[in-house]
Design a protein around this motif. Sequence first.
Motif, short mmCIF file in Angstrom:
data_model
loop_
_atom_site.label_atom_id
_atom_site.label_comp_id
_atom_site.label_asym_id
_atom_site.label_seq_id
_atom_site.Cartn_x
_atom_site.Cartn_y
_atom_site.Cartn_z
N LEU A 217 0.83 -1.21 0.00
CA LEU A 217 0.00 0.00 0.00
C LEU A 217 0.86 1.25 0.00
O LEU A 217 0.56 2.23 -0.70
CB LEU A 217 -0.93 -0.01 1.22
N SER A 218 1.94 1.24 0.77
CA SER A 218 2.82 2.40 0.87
C SER A 218 3.49 2.69 -0.47
O SER A 218 3.55 3.84 -0.91
CB SER A 218 3.88 2.17 1.95
N ALA A 219 4.01 1.64 -1.11
CA ALA A 219 4.66 1.82 -2.40
C ALA A 219 3.66 2.25 -3.45
O ALA A 219 3.94 3.10 -4.31
CB ALA A 219 5.36 0.53 -2.82
N SER A 220 2.46 1.67 -3.39
CA SER A 220 1.43 2.01 -4.36
C SER A 220 1.02 3.47 -4.24
O SER A 220 0.69 4.12 -5.25
CB SER A 220 0.22 1.10 -4.16
N LEU A 221 1.03 3.99 -3.04
CA LEU A 221 0.69 5.40 -2.84
C LEU A 221 1.60 6.30 -3.66
O LEU A 221 1.15 7.27 -4.29
CB LEU A 221 0.80 5.75 -1.36
N LEU A 222 2.88 5.97 -3.70
CA LEU A 222 3.84 6.80 -4.41
C LEU A 222 3.89 6.51 -5.90
O LEU A 222 4.16 7.40 -6.70
CB LEU A 222 5.23 6.62 -3.81
N LEU A 223 3.62 5.27 -6.29
CA LEU A 223 3.79 4.87 -7.69
C LEU A 223 2.51 5.00 -8.52
O LEU A 223 2.59 5.05 -9.74
CB LEU A 223 4.30 3.44 -7.76
N ASN A 224 1.36 5.03 -7.86
CA ASN A 224 0.10 5.13 -8.59
C ASN A 224 -0.36 6.58 -8.60
O ASN A 224 -0.92 7.08 -7.62
CB ASN A 224 -0.95 4.24 -7.93
N SER A 225 -0.13 7.26 -9.71
CA SER A 225 -0.42 8.68 -9.79
C SER A 225 -1.91 8.98 -9.85
O SER A 225 -2.32 10.14 -9.75
CB SER A 225 0.28 9.31 -11.00
N ILE A 227 -3.88 7.80 -7.59
CA ILE A 227 -4.21 7.91 -6.17
C ILE A 227 -3.59 9.16 -5.58
O ILE A 227 -4.24 9.91 -4.83
CB ILE A 227 -3.72 6.66 -5.40
N LEU A 228 -2.34 9.41 -5.93
CA LEU A 228 -1.64 10.60 -5.47
C LEU A 228 -1.07 11.30 -6.71
O LEU A 228 0.02 10.97 -7.16
CB LEU A 228 -0.52 10.24 -4.49
N PRO A 229 -1.83 12.24 -7.29
CA PRO A 229 -1.38 12.90 -8.52
C PRO A 229 -0.01 13.54 -8.37
O PRO A 229 0.39 13.94 -7.27
CB PRO A 229 -2.47 13.96 -8.75
N LEU A 230 0.69 13.65 -9.47
CA LEU A 230 2.01 14.26 -9.45
C LEU A 230 1.94 15.72 -8.98
O LEU A 230 2.90 16.25 -8.45
CB LEU A 230 2.65 14.20 -10.84
N SER A 231 0.79 16.34 -9.19
CA SER A 231 0.62 17.74 -8.78
C SER A 231 0.20 17.90 -7.33
O SER A 231 0.07 19.02 -6.83
CB SER A 231 -0.44 18.41 -9.67
N SER A 232 -0.02 16.78 -6.64
CA SER A 232 -0.47 16.85 -5.25
C SER A 232 0.58 17.53 -4.38
O SER A 232 1.77 17.19 -4.44
CB SER A 232 -0.74 15.45 -4.70
N PRO A 233 0.18 18.47 -3.52
CA PRO A 233 1.14 19.11 -2.62
C PRO A 233 1.71 18.16 -1.57
O PRO A 233 2.70 18.49 -0.91
CB PRO A 233 0.31 20.22 -1.97
N ARG A 284 4.59 2.19 -15.84
CA ARG A 284 3.59 3.18 -16.28
C ARG A 284 3.77 4.53 -15.62
O ARG A 284 3.00 5.46 -15.90
CB ARG A 284 2.17 2.66 -15.99
N TYR A 285 4.74 4.64 -14.74
CA TYR A 285 4.91 5.89 -13.99
C TYR A 285 5.26 7.02 -14.97
O TYR A 285 6.15 6.86 -15.81
CB TYR A 285 6.00 5.75 -12.95
N PRO A 286 4.55 8.15 -14.89
CA PRO A 286 4.80 9.24 -15.83
C PRO A 286 6.24 9.73 -15.80
O PRO A 286 6.83 9.88 -14.72
CB PRO A 286 3.84 10.35 -15.34
N GLU A 287 6.81 9.97 -16.95
CA GLU A 287 8.18 10.48 -17.02
C GLU A 287 8.21 11.95 -16.65
O GLU A 287 7.28 12.69 -16.93
CB GLU A 287 8.72 10.30 -18.44
N GLY A 288 9.32 12.34 -16.04
CA GLY A 288 9.48 13.74 -15.67
C GLY A 288 8.81 14.08 -14.37
O GLY A 288 8.76 15.25 -14.03
#
Length: 288
Positions: A217-225, A227-233, A284-288
């Motif tokens: 679950l912890s790893a998925s939180l960081l890798l699944n955008s 759930i936690l968008p790249l723009s999330s503060p 599948r993690y977004p580049e950049g």
Amino acid sequence: EQLKDIPGRGVDEVTDPSKLQKKSAESGNINYRYAIAILAPLLRKNREKIQQIPFKTFQYGATERHKVAYSLSPASSAKTYQLIFLPQLDVYYPVTSNSNSKTPVLFFIYGGSFTSGARNLSAKFGLVYANLGAFFARRGILTVIPDYRLVPTVQYPQNVEDVRDAIEWVVQNVGDVEAWAPYDGKEASEGSGAKQGRLELDLEKICILGHSAGAFLSASLLLNSSILPLSSPLRPRLAGLALFGGPYTLASIVPGTPRALAYAEVFGSLEKAKEHDMPSLLRRYPEG
């Protein structure tokens, strides 16, 4: 001598938890109960030291989202009942404030095969995760242990969303968390040595420690955008991730096996489970 007899330590059991589940079913015991029973004397011996660490239970998140409808008998058309999960987390406080720097924050996400577990595991005994919280708190680290919803009342990614919500709640309600710290010039409990000072949390370098299903679950939180968008503060605040004993890759699971059925229940299907294991999310993690 006793520790070596705890089931679940074999390589085959670690890589394929269904084998351990089968052994547990045959013996009528669950593996963590063995561990608690064997380690209980050591925990009892240190009960006073563990319980000297002050902790506070908070509710996080919106309760409405955590209402889950279910039927007691899926095969019947009996009444449908509503289960309300009360999202709570325990905060373990360092016994002294750090006057020179902010206090580091650690979230511990427990395991339990996605279907079991609690922040106060074995509540009557009351020392299992309290021991973990006390261990880090005595080293100056504020430790947060949140509950999250379990299968079969929910499926992935709702359990990950709970982990996210717990972290966000602490960030957004830091004043409430800091205000409860027992730094009033008196000892938090006899012999604890709490000193006067103001707690100030370092929420720019939050660390997460995940075990077993909690590691996934912890790893998925960081890798699944999703759930936690790249723009999330929240993302830039997450500075460290430590994982142990997690089911990181699911590609080798054979359809129709007990392990396949278990993960299908967690994710909705075996195909979806494989699509969301760590290697797949990384690809599948977004580049950049």
